[in-house]
Design a protein around this motif. Structure first.
Motif, PDB file in Angstrom:
ATOM      1  N   PRO A 269       0.834  -1.219   0.000  1.00 21.21           N
ATOM      2  CA  PRO A 269       0.000   0.000   0.000  1.00 21.21           C
ATOM      3  C   PRO A 269       0.862   1.260   0.000  1.00 21.21           C
ATOM      4  N   GLN A 270       1.435   1.597  -1.122  1.00 21.08           N
ATOM      5  CA  GLN A 270       2.423   2.676  -1.214  1.00 21.08           C
ATOM      6  C   GLN A 270       1.923   4.023  -0.720  1.00 21.08           C
ATOM      7  N   LYS A 271       0.662   4.333  -0.972  1.00 25.07           N
ATOM      8  CA  LYS A 271       0.149   5.661  -0.658  1.00 25.07           C
ATOM      9  C   LYS A 271      -0.286   5.805   0.806  1.00 25.07           C
ATOM     10  N   ASP A 272      -0.291   4.712   1.541  1.00 23.63           N
ATOM     11  CA  ASP A 272      -0.682   4.738   2.948  1.00 23.63           C
ATOM     12  C   ASP A 272       0.548   4.413   3.781  1.00 23.63           C
ATOM     13  N   GLU A 273       1.196   5.438   4.356  1.00 24.45           N
ATOM     14  CA  GLU A 273       2.468   5.240   5.047  1.00 24.45           C
ATOM     15  C   GLU A 273       2.355   4.278   6.219  1.00 24.45           C
ATOM     16  N   VAL A 274       1.272   4.362   6.949  1.00 30.11           N
ATOM     17  CA  VAL A 274       1.093   3.500   8.119  1.00 30.11           C
ATOM     18  C   VAL A 274       0.915   2.045   7.682  1.00 30.11           C
ATOM     19  N   ALA A 275       0.024   1.830   6.739  1.00 29.73           N
ATOM     20  CA  ALA A 275      -0.217   0.466   6.254  1.00 29.73           C
ATOM     21  C   ALA A 275       1.026  -0.096   5.571  1.00 29.73           C
ATOM     22  N   ALA A 276       1.746   0.763   4.847  1.00 28.04           N
ATOM     23  CA  ALA A 276       2.956   0.321   4.149  1.00 28.04           C
ATOM     24  C   ALA A 276       4.030  -0.118   5.136  1.00 28.04           C
ATOM     25  N   ALA A 277       4.209   0.646   6.226  1.00 28.09           N
ATOM     26  CA  ALA A 277       5.215   0.297   7.230  1.00 28.09           C
ATOM     27  C   ALA A 277       4.862  -1.013   7.921  1.00 28.09           C
ATOM     28  N   ALA A 278       3.584  -1.198   8.245  1.00 26.28           N
ATOM     29  CA  ALA A 278       3.145  -2.439   8.880  1.00 26.28           C
ATOM     30  C   ALA A 278       3.321  -3.627   7.936  1.00 26.28           C
ATOM     31  N   TYR A 279       3.015  -3.394   6.669  1.00 26.47           N
ATOM     32  CA  TYR A 279       3.157  -4.437   5.643  1.00 26.47           C
ATOM     33  C   TYR A 279       4.616  -4.880   5.536  1.00 26.47           C
ATOM     34  N   MET A 280       5.534  -3.912   5.455  1.00 24.97           N
ATOM     35  CA  MET A 280       6.947  -4.251   5.304  1.00 24.97           C
ATOM     36  C   MET A 280       7.500  -4.893   6.569  1.00 24.97           C
ATOM     37  N   ASN A 281       7.029  -4.483   7.737  1.00 23.07           N
ATOM     38  CA  ASN A 281       7.522  -5.070   8.980  1.00 23.07           C
ATOM     39  C   ASN A 281       7.276  -6.574   9.042  1.00 23.07           C
ATOM     40  N   GLU A 285      10.243  -9.124   9.790  1.00 20.57           N
ATOM     41  CA  GLU A 285      10.177 -10.162  10.816  1.00 20.57           C
ATOM     42  C   GLU A 285      10.546 -11.522  10.225  1.00 20.57           C
ATOM     43  N   GLU A 286      10.030 -11.786   9.043  1.00 22.33           N
ATOM     44  CA  GLU A 286      10.303 -13.061   8.378  1.00 22.33           C
ATOM     45  C   GLU A 286      11.795 -13.232   8.116  1.00 22.33           C
ATOM     46  N   ILE A 287      12.452 -12.154   7.686  1.00 22.78           N
ATOM     47  CA  ILE A 287      13.893 -12.216   7.447  1.00 22.78           C
ATOM     48  C   ILE A 287      14.640 -12.483   8.745  1.00 22.78           C
ATOM     49  N   ILE A 288      14.315 -11.734   9.789  1.00 25.90           N
ATOM     50  CA  ILE A 288      15.011 -11.878  11.065  1.00 25.90           C
ATOM     51  C   ILE A 288      14.869 -13.285  11.619  1.00 25.90           C
ATOM     52  N   MET A 289      13.695 -13.880  11.451  1.00 19.46           N
ATOM     53  CA  MET A 289      13.449 -15.214  12.017  1.00 19.46           C
ATOM     54  C   MET A 289      14.183 -16.321  11.268  1.00 19.46           C
ATOM     55  N   ARG A 290      14.832 -15.978  10.160  1.00 15.60           N
ATOM     56  CA  ARG A 290      15.698 -16.972   9.508  1.00 15.60           C
ATOM     57  C   ARG A 290      16.884 -17.314  10.401  1.00 15.60           C
ATOM     58  N   ALA A 291      17.321 -16.332  11.186  1.00 14.88           N
ATOM     59  CA  ALA A 291      18.428 -16.544  12.133  1.00 14.88           C
ATOM     60  C   ALA A 291      18.365 -15.429  13.183  1.00 14.88           C
ATOM     61  N   PRO A 292      17.393 -15.463  14.087  1.00 16.29           N
ATOM     62  CA  PRO A 292      17.183 -14.346  15.017  1.00 16.29           C
ATOM     63  C   PRO A 292      18.379 -14.049  15.915  1.00 16.29           C
ATOM     64  N   GLU A 293      19.203 -15.047  16.181  1.00 10.30           N
ATOM     65  CA  GLU A 293      20.372 -14.821  17.031  1.00 10.30           C
ATOM     66  C   GLU A 293      21.449 -14.009  16.325  1.00 10.30           C
ATOM     67  N   GLN A 294      21.299 -13.788  15.010  1.00  9.38           N
ATOM     68  CA  GLN A 294      22.285 -13.025  14.254  1.00  9.38           C
ATOM     69  C   GLN A 294      21.812 -11.602  13.935  1.00  9.38           C
ATOM     70  N   TRP A 295      20.689 -11.196  14.532  1.00  7.42           N
ATOM     71  CA  TRP A 295      20.204  -9.832  14.327  1.00  7.42           C
ATOM     72  C   TRP A 295      20.724  -8.932  15.438  1.00  7.42           C
ATOM     73  N   MET A 296      20.722  -7.624  15.233  1.00  6.46           N
ATOM     74  CA  MET A 296      21.315  -6.676  16.165  1.00  6.46           C
ATOM     75  C   MET A 296      20.358  -6.353  17.322  1.00  6.46           C
ATOM     76  N   TRP A 297      20.218  -7.270  18.240  1.00  8.07           N
ATOM     77  CA  TRP A 297      19.355  -7.054  19.397  1.00  8.07           C
ATOM     78  C   TRP A 297      19.970  -6.072  20.395  1.00  8.07           C
ATOM     79  N   LEU A 298      21.224  -5.724  20.224  1.00  2.68           N
ATOM     80  CA  LEU A 298      21.885  -4.789  21.140  1.00  2.68           C
ATOM     81  C   LEU A 298      21.461  -3.347  20.895  1.00  2.68           C
ATOM     82  N   HIS A 299      20.796  -3.112  19.768  1.00  4.61           N
ATOM     83  CA  HIS A 299      20.287  -1.776  19.449  1.00  4.61           C
ATOM     84  C   HIS A 299      18.936  -1.573  20.118  1.00  4.61           C
ATOM     85  N   LYS A 300      18.661  -0.375  20.616  1.00  2.32           N
ATOM     86  CA  LYS A 300      17.379  -0.083  21.263  1.00  2.32           C
ATOM     87  C   LYS A 300      16.290   0.086  20.204  1.00  2.32           C
TER      88      LYS A 300
END
Length: 316
Positions: A269-281, A285-300
């Motif tokens: 949903p390109q024209k809806d910033e809120v829906a677009a951000a939720a869509y991409m998230n 999430e799917e990418i991170i769950m490929r190897a969650p221990e290798q993501w930057m959890w040290l960042h706030k």
């Protein structure tokens, strides 16, 4: 690939040999020596050992990683969460070694640790001349992932922030512009759009909390209001590019699996910033769950709240 990098290549001058830069030269020289002399298995052990030591020294970051996991996975068992925190720190130490590998290994050796698991979608888009916003995440081995796409013939433009130390910048620029990869300043949105409109690839990282400016609050894992950049939708809407999630996580054999397996812009949903951000998230999430221990959890990741006055309250 057109030569359109807007980041000026730093030139070597005698000023870079000033004693105040000797620490930088010595540090990177030692890193380059270590990664080129030692076999990968030893480098793997060394990097993870550095990370384990860093866990003892960086108590504040341990708290951040633990809190991030509590927020993202509230149902995760305590012992599993603690094990992931430790593994995350070991991978953080390995990130130093992986940076050295990326910046200082010759291409013939670098190729040996890559597995092109699925990159056909990017090849198809390349053949069609369609620009692609390659949405990756802040994996601890991100440096390897970026160079890997270049080595595999899928060069792109990295969103770049120059280092304030000129000696560091001299080394960093060369490390990140190998195998055909180019760089564009992180604030040069017009240039990013031109890159995508011209059918090129742009490496983009929409997974962190960049503050309230040009951001919305949408779900990310179990956090219902996570500050998320709207940059993805701005670039996608203005350039009409493809959106392709990508990753390069390390597998149990010490190989880096390079994946960019689907375009996700069809229902975006390109024209809806809120829906677009939720869509991409959801794809992030799917990418991170490929190897969650290798993501930057040290960042706030969840530091910002809709109420500006409550920034960082989740970490108190």
């Amino acid at each position: 690939m057109k030569k359109r990098s807007t980041v000026e290549k730093p030139k070597f001058t005698l000023a870079l040999l000033h004693p105040k830069y000797w620490g930088v030269w010595l540090g990177f020289g030692l890193l380059a020596f270590i990664v080129n002399v030692l076999p990968y298995k030893v480098l793997y052990w060394l990097g993870r050992s550095i990370g384990k030591l860093g866990m003892k020294a960086g108590k504040s970051r341990v708290k951040v990683a633990r809190r991030n996991l509590e927020l993202a996975f509230p149902d995760m068992e305590q012992d599993k969460r603690e094990a992931m925190v430790e593994e995350n720190f070991k991978n953080t130490g390995m990130a130093l070694i992986e940076t050295g590998i990326t910046w200082f290994w010759p291409t013939w050796r670098f190729k040996r640790i890559l597995v092109a698991k699925d990159i056909e979608e990017l090849k198809r888009l390349d053949n069609e001349g369609k620009g692609a916003l390659l949405c990756c995440v802040h994996a601890l081995n991100l440096e390897i992932t970026a160079r890997a796409f270049g080595v595999l013939g899928l060069q792109g433009y990295g969103v770049y922030r120059p280092h304030s130390n000129p000696a560091y910048e001299f080394i960093q620029y060369r490390g990140r512009s190998q195998n055909g990869n180019q760089l564009v300043y992180r604030r040069d949105i017009k240039q990013m759009i031109r890159v995508l409109r011209d059918g090129e690839r742009l490496f983009y990282l929409p997974d962190q909390d960049y503050g309230h400016n040009k951001s919305v609050f949408v779900p990310f894992f179990a956090v219902e209001e996570a500050c998320t950049t709207t940059g993805t939708s701005i670039l996608a809407y203005t350039s009409k590019c493809a959106l392709v999630p990508g990753s390069g996580f390390r597998n149990k054999d010490g190989k880096y699996e390079i994946i960019a397996d689907k375009s996700v812009e069809k229902d975006y949903p390109q024209k809806d910033e809120v829906a677009a951000a939720a869509y991409m998230n959801k794809f992030i999430e799917e990418i991170i769950m490929r190897a969650p221990e290798q993501w930057m959890w040290l960042h706030k990741r969840f530091k910002s709240l809709p109420d500006h006055n409550l920034t960082n309250s989740r970490y108190q």
